[in-house]
Design a protein around this motif. Structure first.
Motif, PDB file in Angstrom:
ATOM      1  N   LYS A  40      18.668  48.151  20.765  1.00 46.04           N
ATOM      2  CA  LYS A  40      19.294  47.869  22.056  1.00 46.04           C
ATOM      3  C   LYS A  40      19.938  46.485  22.146  1.00 46.04           C
ATOM      4  CE  LYS A  40      16.621  51.291  24.552  1.00 46.04           C
ATOM      5  NZ  LYS A  40      16.692  52.205  23.432  1.00 46.04           N
ATOM      6  N   CYS A  41      20.377  45.976  21.024  1.00 49.94           N
ATOM      7  CA  CYS A  41      21.039  44.665  20.996  1.00 49.94           C
ATOM      8  C   CYS A  41      22.400  44.749  21.679  1.00 49.94           C
ATOM      9  CB  CYS A  41      21.268  44.210  19.555  1.00 49.94           C
ATOM     10  SG  CYS A  41      19.821  44.350  18.512  1.00 49.94           S
ATOM     11  N   LEU A  42      23.013  45.944  21.614  1.00 53.34           N
ATOM     12  CA  LEU A  42      24.382  46.085  22.102  1.00 53.34           C
ATOM     13  C   LEU A  42      24.466  46.041  23.628  1.00 53.34           C
ATOM     14  CD1 LEU A  42      25.481  48.808  19.528  1.00 53.34           C
ATOM     15  CD2 LEU A  42      25.766  46.338  19.381  1.00 53.34           C
ATOM     16  N   LYS A  43      23.307  46.168  24.251  1.00 56.51           N
ATOM     17  CA  LYS A  43      23.235  46.028  25.697  1.00 56.51           C
ATOM     18  C   LYS A  43      23.729  44.635  26.098  1.00 56.51           C
ATOM     19  CE  LYS A  43      19.281  45.692  27.659  1.00 56.51           C
ATOM     20  NZ  LYS A  43      17.964  45.703  28.239  1.00 56.51           N
ATOM     21  N   CYS A  44      23.436  43.658  25.268  1.00 55.92           N
ATOM     22  CA  CYS A  44      23.767  42.264  25.597  1.00 55.92           C
ATOM     23  C   CYS A  44      24.791  41.619  24.657  1.00 55.92           C
ATOM     24  CB  CYS A  44      22.505  41.413  25.570  1.00 55.92           C
ATOM     25  SG  CYS A  44      21.295  41.852  26.825  1.00 55.92           S
ATOM     26  N   HIS A  45      25.046  42.231  23.517  1.00 55.73           N
ATOM     27  CA  HIS A  45      25.997  41.631  22.566  1.00 55.73           C
ATOM     28  C   HIS A  45      27.049  42.639  22.125  1.00 55.73           C
ATOM     29  CE1 HIS A  45      23.514  38.028  21.710  1.00 55.73           C
ATOM     30  NE2 HIS A  45      22.469  38.830  21.672  1.00 55.73           N
ATOM     31  N   ASP A  46      28.270  42.131  22.011  1.00 53.93           N
ATOM     32  CA  ASP A  46      29.363  42.894  21.434  1.00 53.93           C
ATOM     33  C   ASP A  46      29.889  42.046  20.278  1.00 53.93           C
ATOM     34  OD1 ASP A  46      31.421  45.166  21.902  1.00 53.93           O
ATOM     35  OD2 ASP A  46      32.686  43.406  21.732  1.00 53.93           O
ATOM     36  N   GLY A  53      24.863  38.144  26.297  1.00 48.59           N
ATOM     37  CA  GLY A  53      24.772  37.203  25.175  1.00 48.59           C
ATOM     38  C   GLY A  53      26.151  37.015  24.576  1.00 48.59           C
ATOM     39  N   LYS A  54      26.284  35.988  23.742  1.00 53.88           N
ATOM     40  CA  LYS A  54      27.616  35.761  23.191  1.00 53.88           C
ATOM     41  C   LYS A  54      27.948  36.753  22.092  1.00 53.88           C
ATOM     42  CE  LYS A  54      25.441  31.744  21.197  1.00 53.88           C
ATOM     43  NZ  LYS A  54      25.396  30.306  21.277  1.00 53.88           N
ATOM     44  N   PRO A  55      29.256  36.911  21.836  1.00 60.16           N
ATOM     45  CA  PRO A  55      29.680  37.876  20.818  1.00 60.16           C
ATOM     46  C   PRO A  55      29.233  37.466  19.408  1.00 60.16           C
ATOM     47  CG  PRO A  55      31.585  36.746  21.790  1.00 60.16           C
ATOM     48  CD  PRO A  55      30.386  36.282  22.525  1.00 60.16           C
ATOM     49  N   GLU A  62      29.617  29.814  14.674  1.00 63.37           N
ATOM     50  CA  GLU A  62      28.731  28.665  14.875  1.00 63.37           C
ATOM     51  C   GLU A  62      27.823  28.405  13.675  1.00 63.37           C
ATOM     52  OE1 GLU A  62      28.412  29.089  19.718  1.00 63.37           O
ATOM     53  OE2 GLU A  62      26.625  29.414  18.511  1.00 63.37           O
ATOM     54  N   TYR A  63      27.430  29.495  13.014  1.00 64.99           N
ATOM     55  CA  TYR A  63      26.485  29.338  11.904  1.00 64.99           C
ATOM     56  C   TYR A  63      27.158  29.270  10.538  1.00 64.99           C
ATOM     57  CZ  TYR A  63      22.314  29.664  14.742  1.00 64.99           C
ATOM     58  OH  TYR A  63      21.308  29.391  15.638  1.00 64.99           O
ATOM     59  N   LYS A  64      28.470  29.394  10.516  1.00 60.98           N
ATOM     60  CA  LYS A  64      29.198  29.396   9.249  1.00 60.98           C
ATOM     61  C   LYS A  64      28.884  28.138   8.437  1.00 60.98           C
ATOM     62  CE  LYS A  64      32.679  31.970   8.820  1.00 60.98           C
ATOM     63  NZ  LYS A  64      33.816  32.641   9.350  1.00 60.98           N
ATOM     64  N   ASP A  91      13.152  37.953  28.239  1.00 62.85           N
ATOM     65  CA  ASP A  91      12.713  38.122  26.857  1.00 62.85           C
ATOM     66  C   ASP A  91      13.899  38.562  26.000  1.00 62.85           C
ATOM     67  OD1 ASP A  91      10.071  37.452  27.287  1.00 62.85           O
ATOM     68  OD2 ASP A  91       9.540  39.489  27.920  1.00 62.85           O
ATOM     69  N   HIS A  92      14.063  37.915  24.868  1.00 65.97           N
ATOM     70  CA  HIS A  92      15.112  38.329  23.949  1.00 65.97           C
ATOM     71  C   HIS A  92      14.576  39.487  23.124  1.00 65.97           C
ATOM     72  CE1 HIS A  92      17.895  38.113  20.489  1.00 65.97           C
ATOM     73  NE2 HIS A  92      18.757  37.883  21.447  1.00 65.97           N
ATOM     74  N   GLY A  93      15.411  40.451  22.825  1.00 66.56           N
ATOM     75  CA  GLY A  93      14.962  41.591  22.034  1.00 66.56           C
ATOM     76  C   GLY A  93      14.615  41.210  20.599  1.00 66.56           C
TER      77      GLY A  93
HETATM   78  C1  HEC Z   1      18.648  40.752  27.387  1.00 65.32           C
HETATM   79  C2  HEC Z   1      19.887  40.598  26.643  1.00 65.32           C
HETATM   80  C3  HEC Z   1      19.792  40.454  25.140  1.00 65.32           C
HETATM   81  C4  HEC Z   1      19.318  41.378  24.232  1.00 65.32           C
HETATM   82  C5  HEC Z   1      18.719  42.747  24.500  1.00 65.32           C
HETATM   83  C6  HEC Z   1      19.545  40.801  22.910  1.00 65.32           C
HETATM   84  N1  HEC Z   1      20.129  39.562  23.025  1.00 65.32           N
HETATM   85 FE1  HEC Z   1      20.608  38.322  21.506  1.00 65.32          FE
HETATM   86  N2  HEC Z   1      20.974  36.840  22.819  1.00 65.32           N
HETATM   87  C7  HEC Z   1      21.002  36.975  24.196  1.00 65.32           C
HETATM   88  C8  HEC Z   1      21.261  35.685  24.812  1.00 65.32           C
HETATM   89  C9  HEC Z   1      21.390  35.420  26.297  1.00 65.32           C
HETATM   90  C10 HEC Z   1      21.338  34.759  23.742  1.00 65.32           C
HETATM   91  C11 HEC Z   1      21.482  33.236  23.867  1.00 65.32           C
HETATM   92  C12 HEC Z   1      22.776  32.717  23.475  1.00 65.32           C
HETATM   93  C13 HEC Z   1      23.891  33.360  24.212  1.00 65.32           C
HETATM   94  O1  HEC Z   1      24.249  32.887  25.289  1.00 65.32           O
HETATM   95  O2  HEC Z   1      24.400  34.360  23.714  1.00 65.32           O
HETATM   96  C14 HEC Z   1      21.196  35.528  22.514  1.00 65.32           C
HETATM   97  C15 HEC Z   1      21.291  35.002  21.238  1.00 65.32           C
HETATM   98  C16 HEC Z   1      21.329  35.758  20.069  1.00 65.32           C
HETATM   99  C17 HEC Z   1      21.648  35.245  18.761  1.00 65.32           C
HETATM  100  C18 HEC Z   1      22.077  33.817  18.430  1.00 65.32           C
HETATM  101  C19 HEC Z   1      20.946  32.873  18.347  1.00 65.32           C
HETATM  102  C20 HEC Z   1      21.456  31.466  18.166  1.00 65.32           C
HETATM  103  O3  HEC Z   1      20.640  30.658  17.736  1.00 65.32           O
HETATM  104  O4  HEC Z   1      22.634  31.170  18.438  1.00 65.32           O
HETATM  105  C21 HEC Z   1      21.550  36.295  17.884  1.00 65.32           C
HETATM  106  C22 HEC Z   1      21.791  36.279  16.380  1.00 65.32           C
HETATM  107  C23 HEC Z   1      21.186  37.447  18.654  1.00 65.32           C
HETATM  108  N3  HEC Z   1      21.047  37.090  19.986  1.00 65.32           N
HETATM  109  C24 HEC Z   1      21.022  38.702  18.126  1.00 65.32           C
HETATM  110  C25 HEC Z   1      20.439  39.760  18.821  1.00 65.32           C
HETATM  111  C26 HEC Z   1      19.946  40.976  18.204  1.00 65.32           C
HETATM  112  C27 HEC Z   1      20.034  41.312  16.731  1.00 65.32           C
HETATM  113  C28 HEC Z   1      19.419  41.728  19.217  1.00 65.32           C
HETATM  114  C29 HEC Z   1      18.705  43.048  19.112  1.00 65.32           C
HETATM  115  C30 HEC Z   1      17.440  43.005  18.402  1.00 65.32           C
HETATM  116  C31 HEC Z   1      19.605  40.982  20.465  1.00 65.32           C
HETATM  117  N4  HEC Z   1      20.233  39.799  20.185  1.00 65.32           N
HETATM  118  C32 HEC Z   1      19.236  41.432  21.712  1.00 65.32           C
HETATM  119  C33 HEC Z   1      20.813  38.143  24.895  1.00 65.32           C
HETATM  120  C34 HEC Z   1      20.282  39.315  24.368  1.00 65.32           C
END
Ligand code: HEC
Length: 113
Positions: A40-46, A53-55, A62-64, A91-93
């Motif tokens: 379910k990462c795509l709920k918050c990331h594209d 969350g950021k793309p 940023e990590y390059k 909570d982050h997934g």
């Molecule tokens: C509830 C929403 C949400 C979900 C679900 C989620 N993320 Fe995120 N993620 C974020 C947010 C908010 C950040 C913080 C930075 C930003 O603003 O994007 C982040 C940051 C990250 C980062 C960057 C960390 C950094 O240090 O810059 C990665 C990689 C990432 N997520 C991968 C994932 C993956 C893989 C999953 C699935 C397992 C996931 N995310 C699920 C919201 C989410």
């Protein structure tokens, strides 16, 4: 060393260097995308667009070139942690697998966006 030996030697050195790149396994796009979907990462990331969350493209940029990119990002998606969404801590997934090879593949996929 005569000229001919020199060319032979430098030729094999170049081949050896070029060949070492192949030791690195190719990224499995389908598995990375499946893991993102299942977790379910795509709920918050594209890849391109900013959602909650950021793309992934931005994260990759940023990590390059950072030596700790693999370690940091692996930790971020495997250990529970909190991130801020619209000013609130949520909570982050984490990835829905314990298979280290699949997790590494996913992080490499993200870094290659
Ligand atoms: C509830 C929403 C949400 C979900 C679900 C989620 N993320 Fe995120 N993620 C974020 C947010 C908010 C950040 C913080 C930075 C930003 O603003 O994007 C982040 C940051 C990250 C980062 C960057 C960390 C950094 O240090 O810059 C990665 C990689 C990432 N997520 C991968 C994932 C993956 C893989 C999953 C699935 C397992 C996931 N995310 C699920 C919201 C989410």
């Amino acid at each position: 060393m005569n000229k001919k030996t020199y060319f032979l030697l430098s030729g094999s050195l170049i081949l050896a260097l070029a060949g070492s790149g192949n030791l690195h396994a190719a990224i499995d796009d389908a598995d990375a995308e499946k893991l993102l979907k299942d977790s379910k990462c795509l709920k918050c990331h594209d890849v391109e667009k900013t959602k909650k969350g950021k793309p992934y493209k931005k994260i990759a940029a940023e990590y390059k070139g950072k030596a700790n990119a693999m370690a940091e990002l692996t930790k971020h998606v495997t250990e529970p942690n909190q991130v801020e969404v619209e000013g609130e801590k949520v909570d982050h997934g984490t990835v829905k697998t314990r298979d280290a090879a699949r997790i590494t593949n996913l992080i490499e996929w993200i870094l290659a966006r």
